[in-house]
Design a protein around this motif. Structure first.
Motif, short mmCIF file in Angstrom:
data_model
loop_
_atom_site.label_atom_id
_atom_site.label_comp_id
_atom_site.label_asym_id
_atom_site.label_seq_id
_atom_site.Cartn_x
_atom_site.Cartn_y
_atom_site.Cartn_z
N UNK A 99 0.80 -1.22 0.00
CA UNK A 99 0.00 0.00 0.00
C UNK A 99 0.83 1.26 0.00
N UNK A 100 2.17 1.14 0.07
CA UNK A 100 3.05 2.30 0.10
C UNK A 100 4.30 2.02 -0.74
N UNK A 101 4.87 3.08 -1.26
CA UNK A 101 6.26 3.07 -1.69
C UNK A 101 7.02 3.94 -0.70
N UNK A 102 8.31 3.66 -0.49
CA UNK A 102 9.07 4.39 0.52
C UNK A 102 10.49 4.60 0.03
N UNK B 285 0.16 13.62 -4.92
CA UNK B 285 -0.80 12.86 -4.11
C UNK B 285 -0.35 12.91 -2.65
N UNK B 286 -1.21 12.51 -1.72
CA UNK B 286 -0.80 12.54 -0.31
C UNK B 286 0.44 11.69 -0.07
N UNK B 287 1.33 12.18 0.76
CA UNK B 287 2.51 11.44 1.18
C UNK B 287 2.95 12.01 2.51
N UNK B 288 3.88 11.34 3.20
CA UNK B 288 4.42 11.92 4.43
C UNK B 288 5.93 11.81 4.43
N UNK B 289 6.55 12.80 5.06
CA UNK B 289 8.00 12.86 5.16
C UNK B 289 8.40 12.77 6.63
N UNK B 290 9.37 11.92 6.92
CA UNK B 290 9.90 11.81 8.29
C UNK B 290 11.37 12.21 8.26
N UNK B 291 11.73 13.20 9.06
CA UNK B 291 13.14 13.59 9.20
C UNK B 291 13.76 12.69 10.26
N UNK B 292 14.72 11.91 9.84
CA UNK B 292 15.34 10.95 10.75
C UNK B 292 16.57 11.51 11.43
N UNK B 293 17.23 12.43 10.75
CA UNK B 293 18.46 13.02 11.30
C UNK B 293 18.71 14.34 10.61
N UNK C 6 10.67 14.42 13.54
CA UNK C 6 9.54 15.22 13.09
C UNK C 6 8.96 14.63 11.80
N UNK C 7 7.65 14.70 11.66
CA UNK C 7 6.95 14.20 10.49
C UNK C 7 6.13 15.33 9.88
N UNK C 8 6.15 15.44 8.54
CA UNK C 8 5.43 16.50 7.84
C UNK C 8 4.63 15.88 6.70
N UNK C 9 3.40 16.37 6.52
CA UNK C 9 2.56 15.91 5.42
C UNK C 9 2.32 17.06 4.45
N UNK C 10 3.00 17.09 3.29
CA UNK C 10 2.79 18.19 2.35
C UNK C 10 1.40 18.11 1.73
N UNK C 11 0.89 19.28 1.37
CA UNK C 11 -0.43 19.35 0.76
C UNK C 11 -0.32 19.03 -0.72
N UNK C 12 -1.06 18.04 -1.24
CA UNK C 12 -0.96 17.69 -2.66
C UNK C 12 -1.23 18.90 -3.55
N UNK C 13 -0.40 19.06 -4.56
CA UNK C 13 -0.57 20.13 -5.52
C UNK C 13 -0.01 21.47 -5.10
N UNK C 14 0.52 21.57 -3.88
CA UNK C 14 1.09 22.84 -3.41
C UNK C 14 2.60 22.85 -3.67
N UNK C 15 3.11 23.83 -4.43
CA UNK C 15 4.56 23.88 -4.66
C UNK C 15 5.30 24.20 -3.36
N UNK C 16 6.33 23.42 -3.06
CA UNK C 16 7.12 23.66 -1.86
C UNK C 16 8.60 23.64 -2.21
N UNK C 17 9.37 24.31 -1.37
CA UNK C 17 10.83 24.28 -1.46
C UNK C 17 11.35 23.49 -0.26
N UNK D 199 12.86 10.27 5.09
CA UNK D 199 12.10 9.14 4.56
C UNK D 199 10.81 9.67 3.97
N UNK D 200 10.52 9.28 2.72
CA UNK D 200 9.27 9.64 2.06
C UNK D 200 8.43 8.39 1.86
N UNK D 201 7.20 8.41 2.32
CA UNK D 201 6.27 7.31 2.09
C UNK D 201 5.11 7.83 1.26
N UNK D 202 4.83 7.15 0.15
CA UNK D 202 3.77 7.57 -0.77
C UNK D 202 2.77 6.44 -0.90
#
Length: 219
Positions: A26-29, A47-55, A74-85, A95-98
């Motif tokens: 159900x995920x790619x990582x 699409x929805x995904x979450x990012x975990x900063x491990x170090x 810390x874990x962050x969930x970017x908003x789909x379709x929103x450009x981010x830097x 770590x990115x899980x999609x």
């Protein structure tokens, strides 16, 4: 180890495929190593995904505004379709899980396991853990597959190694050193998250889950 993607959508850092889409979980990582100063502008998650900063330390910005400042745990969930830097302030591991289009999003959680603590396998199983990766210390994983040979197998998980238990597998997991830790992707929360960054209204929040830095890769 699965090969690197030919055209990774996140074009910075060294990316290793931890859990491929073909694993059927159900995920790619992806496990992404970033050097201090690495930056990518205009990244737009489709699409929805979450990012975990491990170090390390990362900044997530949009239109010049800081959405989140991420450190280890810390874990962050970017908003789909929103450009981010995305900017690496320090040498970092991300770590990115999609989730698959038809997959159910999991809940990320950092947990710390001490030697002699019982029943962690039962807890992981009860919360529907899809995969878990060692980010600190060494853990001993023992399992007996319900399908196939009945003997007990064992593996020692070190930082960068992960496992994905089948629903019917009988397994146990023990810490070999104090403070060993796992990053888990489960169907229900393992621990109560503490909000540490509250972006402007309409944005997603970064959360810290009690424990600390880093992890990932498929066993």
């Amino acid at each position: 180890m699965p090969p690197l993607p030919d055209s990774p959508d996140l074009g910075i850092g060294l990316q290793l495929c931890v859990i491929p889409a073909t694993a059927g979980l159900g995920h790619a990582c992806d496990h992404v190593f970033l050097r201090a100063g690495d930056m990518q502008c205009g990244f737009m998650p489709p699409r929805p995904e979450w990012w975990a900063c491990l170090r390390g330390g990362l900044r997530v910005l949009s239109d010049g505004r800081e959405l989140a400042a991420l450190a280890g745990g810390d874990v962050f969930t970017p908003q789909p379709g929103q450009p981010v830097t995305l900017q690496a302030v320090l040498d970092s591991v991300l770590v990115r899980a999609v989730p698959h289009a038809d997959g159910h999003p999991g809940v990320p959680g950092f947990i710390a396991i001490e030697p002699g603590e019982p029943d962690w396998a039962q807890l992981l199983h009860a919360h529907g853990t899809m995969w878990a990766a060692c980010y600190r210390g060494t853990l001993c994983l023992q399992w007996r597959a319900m399908r196939g040979p009945s003997e007990v197998s064992a593996a020692y998980l070190q930082p960068g190694m992960a496992f994905a238990p089948d629903h019917d597998d009988d397994y146990c997991i023990d810490a070999m050193v104090p403070g060993a830790g796992l990053l888990c992707c489960a169907q229900s929360p393992l621990l109560e998250a503490e909000t540490v960054v509250m972006p402007p209204a309409g944005r997603t929040a970064a959360t810290a889950i009690p424990a600390s830095p880093a992890m990932a890769q498929v066993a």
